[in-house]
Design a protein around this motif. Structure first.
Motif, mmCIF file in Angstrom:
data_model
loop_
_atom_site.group_PDB
_atom_site.id
_atom_site.type_symbol
_atom_site.label_atom_id
_atom_site.label_comp_id
_atom_site.label_asym_id
_atom_site.label_seq_id
_atom_site.Cartn_x
_atom_site.Cartn_y
_atom_site.Cartn_z
ATOM 1 N N HIS A 1 -4.923 1.313 -0.931
ATOM 2 C CA HIS A 1 -4.389 0.202 -1.625
ATOM 3 C C HIS A 1 -3.646 0.285 -3.190
ATOM 4 O O HIS A 1 -4.169 1.248 -3.639
ATOM 5 N N LYS A 2 -2.914 -0.613 -3.316
ATOM 6 C CA LYS A 2 -2.119 -0.296 -4.327
ATOM 7 C C LYS A 2 -3.111 -0.470 -5.790
ATOM 8 O O LYS A 2 -2.693 -0.067 -6.774
ATOM 9 N N SER B 1 0.763 -1.147 0.091
ATOM 10 C CA SER B 1 -0.016 0.069 0.061
ATOM 11 C C SER B 1 0.878 1.231 0.072
ATOM 12 O O SER B 1 1.913 1.353 0.105
ATOM 13 N N LYS B 2 0.324 2.606 -0.205
ATOM 14 C CA LYS B 2 0.962 3.679 -0.164
ATOM 15 C C LYS B 2 0.310 4.646 0.545
ATOM 16 O O LYS B 2 -0.834 4.673 0.879
ATOM 17 N N GLU C 1 -6.113 0.230 -5.936
ATOM 18 C CA GLU C 1 -7.460 1.058 -5.739
ATOM 19 C C GLU C 1 -8.544 1.292 -6.967
ATOM 20 O O GLU C 1 -9.536 1.010 -6.545
ATOM 21 N N THR D 1 -6.650 -8.217 -3.274
ATOM 22 C CA THR D 1 -7.384 -7.171 -4.316
ATOM 23 C C THR D 1 -8.727 -7.829 -4.486
ATOM 24 O O THR D 1 -9.771 -7.046 -4.464
ATOM 25 N N HIS E 1 -3.302 4.655 4.631
ATOM 26 C CA HIS E 1 -2.683 4.058 3.572
ATOM 27 C C HIS E 1 -3.842 3.643 2.661
ATOM 28 O O HIS E 1 -5.102 3.904 2.783
ATOM 29 N N PRO F 1 -5.964 -1.267 3.053
ATOM 30 C CA PRO F 1 -4.963 -1.283 2.223
ATOM 31 C C PRO F 1 -4.092 -2.433 1.926
ATOM 32 O O PRO F 1 -3.424 -2.279 0.992
ATOM 33 N N GLU F 2 -4.056 -3.302 2.815
ATOM 34 C CA GLU F 2 -3.371 -4.336 2.642
ATOM 35 C C GLU F 2 -3.865 -5.680 2.349
ATOM 36 O O GLU F 2 -3.407 -6.989 2.290
ATOM 37 N N ALA G 1 -10.699 0.869 -0.107
ATOM 38 C CA ALA G 1 -9.311 0.873 -0.417
ATOM 39 C C ALA G 1 -8.182 1.476 0.439
ATOM 40 O O ALA G 1 -7.148 1.100 0.574
#
Length: 313
Positions: free
Chosen positions: A22-23, A2-3, A25, A69, A20, A65-66, A61
């Motif tokens: 989710h990568k 995640s960012k 999103e 998907t 954070h 976040p982790e 998201a």
């Protein structure tokens, strides 16, 4: 991976939880968007305002976040559907709302063909395939999560009481706010499952986290709830009018009081979490970290989303 979101860009976010996103999103967002589109088709006469739209990304998201998907995408779709469903049945008398919840519980139990006790069969049909889709993604963990969903539906409208004491209200609101659902899907999307001993060890942390989410949600949703007054005959379910009544406060002072209670609840949750990370198992440590991200995501979305902070058409 995640960012991190720079929460200083939103100074109204007063909590210290990290946030954070989710990568994936854009993929996760497809879940909540699908739920909104389904309700627009099934119940076109009702207002289907999103519970997920925000200036920093999809709420689910940010809350998960982790998470895996595909599981996070489905979790967002199911939760979004539940929240919109609750928006619609909030106006019903308590007995009728209980029947509608019973309909959804039957579907989650796998009873798709039996006669549903509720009347709004089109509205509740969105949950018809939820169980099968969850089981396809996670045969091992999904029965537990489906049980969490059904328990939530039992608890959510378990009473139609009014509250004059903030501690009694906060205990009720921890269940009613949907924390059990949000924290359950946090575990489901990340494959973090506690055994019986770990569940007991983390019990106080769990309840403290629920209190944080309940008070935070009430603080940020108050302006919308006050404006719309959509709840049932029991009145608006929010800590601020409880504080106004209990302590003879005006609205402004009650909001400040509620904010202080939220900060106090957060401090207590942080302390319990840090203690668990010092002595707990690896699973407990992951659980604490994921819960902290959930609290950050939920609080940050509430502080910035158009649903609570601007008039959303």
């Amino acid at each position: 991976m995640s960012k991190a979101i720079d929460t200083t860009l939103a100074p109204q976010y007063f909590q210290k939880f990290p946030v954070h996103i989710h990568k994936d999103e854009p993929v996760v967002k497809e879940g909540s968007s699908a739920a909104v589109k389904m309700f627009e088709r099934l119940v076109p006469e009702k207002d289907t305002r999103s519970h997920a739209v925000g200036p920093y990304g999809d709420a689910y998201a940010i809350c998960y976040p982790e998470g895996d998907t595909e599981k996070t995408k489905l979790a967002g779709e199911i939760i979004e559907a539940l929240w919109m469903y609750d928006d619609i049945i909030e106006a019903l008398p308590h007995d009728e709302a209980a029947l509608e919840h019973a309909t959804v519980k039957q579907m989650l139990a796998g009873n798709k063909d039996g006669k549903a006790p509720g009347r709004k069969t089109l509205m509740t049909s969105i949950f018809r395939d939820a169980r099968d889709r969850m089981m396809a993604l996670d045969p091992k963990g999904s029965p537990w999560m489906i049980g969490v969903l059904r328990q939530y539906l039992t608890e959510y409208d378990g009473n139609d009481n009014t509250y004059n004491d903030i501690e009694e209200y906060a205990t009720f609101r921890t269940l009613n706010v949907g924390f059990r659902i949000m924290s359950g899907f946090m575990q489901w999307t990340t494959d973090i499952y506690l055994n019986e001993e770990e569940t007991q060890i983390t019990k106080d942390f769990y309840m403290a986290s629920g209190r944080v989410m309940a008070l935070t949600n009430d603080y940020w949703s108050w302006e919308m709830e006050k404006r719309e007054s959509i709840d049932r005959s029991a009145g608006i379910r929010n800590a601020i009018p409880v504080l106004m009544k209990q302590f003879s406060l005006n609205e402004k002072d009650a909001k400040i009081f509620a904010k202080g209670l939220t900060v106090d609840a957060e401090e207590y949750m942080w302390k319990l979490g840090l203690d668990l990370k010092k002595t707990g198992s690896e699973t407990i440590k992951k659980y604490v970290d994921a819960m902290i991200l959930l609290m950050g995501g939920s609080g940050f979305w509430s502080a910035t989303c158009p649903r609570y902070n601007t008039a959303q058409k």
